[in-house]
Enzyme design. Sequence first.
Site, mmCIF file in Angstrom:
data_model
loop_
_atom_site.group_PDB
_atom_site.id
_atom_site.type_symbol
_atom_site.label_atom_id
_atom_site.label_comp_id
_atom_site.label_asym_id
_atom_site.label_seq_id
_atom_site.Cartn_x
_atom_site.Cartn_y
_atom_site.Cartn_z
ATOM 1 N N SER A 90 0.838 -1.203 0.000
ATOM 2 C CA SER A 90 0.000 0.000 0.000
ATOM 3 C C SER A 90 0.874 1.255 0.000
ATOM 4 O O SER A 90 1.597 1.514 -0.941
ATOM 5 C CB SER A 90 -0.967 -0.028 1.182
ATOM 6 N N HIS A 195 -8.404 1.062 -0.502
ATOM 7 C CA HIS A 195 -8.262 0.061 -1.570
ATOM 8 C C HIS A 195 -9.599 -0.490 -2.031
ATOM 9 O O HIS A 195 -9.681 -1.637 -2.480
ATOM 10 C CB HIS A 195 -7.307 -1.054 -1.140
#
Length: 309
Positions: A90, A195
């Site tokens: 991430s 996400h």
Amino acid sequence: MVKTVFVFSGQGSQYPSMGKELYENSPAAKAVFDIAEAIRPGTIKQCFEGTKEELSITINTQPCMFAVDLAAAAAVKEAGINPDYIAGFSLGEIAAVAFAGILSYEEAFKLVCRRAELMDKAATENKGAMAAILKLTTDKVEEICKKYNKAWPVNYNCPGQTVVAASEDEIDALCEDVKAEKGKAVKLAVSGAFHSPFMESASKGLAEYLDGITLSEPTIPVYANLTAKPYTLSDAKELLAKQVMNPVKWQTTVENLIAEGADTFIEVGVGKTLVGLVKKTSKEVTAVNVENKATFCLLYTSPSPRDCS
């Protein structure tokens, strides 16, 4: 022949004083912090003196975590260890991209600051939550999510561990369905449904921001969260923009790296979450973390040039 991977930590492992020992013991790490401080004054103080609550605010977390991730990698490289491959989870992917030279450290830090602002805004406008689902297959997690209007698997971490994102009014029911299937659901202390499609506006904002930036060819293969495959210069902007609203394919990334011969994973940054995920994916590889003086010194079987006493 040993093939080493640097894996850069993601958001969620932050803690007060993170990076301080790196700053004090490695000139290369200090140089990274100094770059961050010049662009965003107060970053060093936040890392070293900020409270847990302050460091948990997205617009603070991301710049601070990025600085520590990149500083840890710089310290390890300074000591003579160079990776054959790199990947980041991430937020950590931005540090990985910088380390590989796709972006300069300065441009990458500015990108992280903008990313944090956009994700914080998207989270405020689209209220969501996240939960780690344990003891269930990814197929079962996907099946449960399909029962809801706004629920998605978003982090495919390792066998038996998938993180989901959902709307605030659906997350509790989803967690109950997980328990009914003999799984375990742990709600995460995060400020949004990262996400997931809830981050679409952030993704569009990043695409617009990246449009005005010149990128370079990677000097080291960087594996992308979106594809679990190496970046190319032609797809780098798309990968960086779409990453925030699409799942992190971490388990597949680790498996692909192992298939390329990687056998040593060094988590650079904060905590050892990725060490745990790598070990759960394969028991055949070595995984260690570097976040402070003690973990830095553990990399060596004999004393390093640093004072490890």
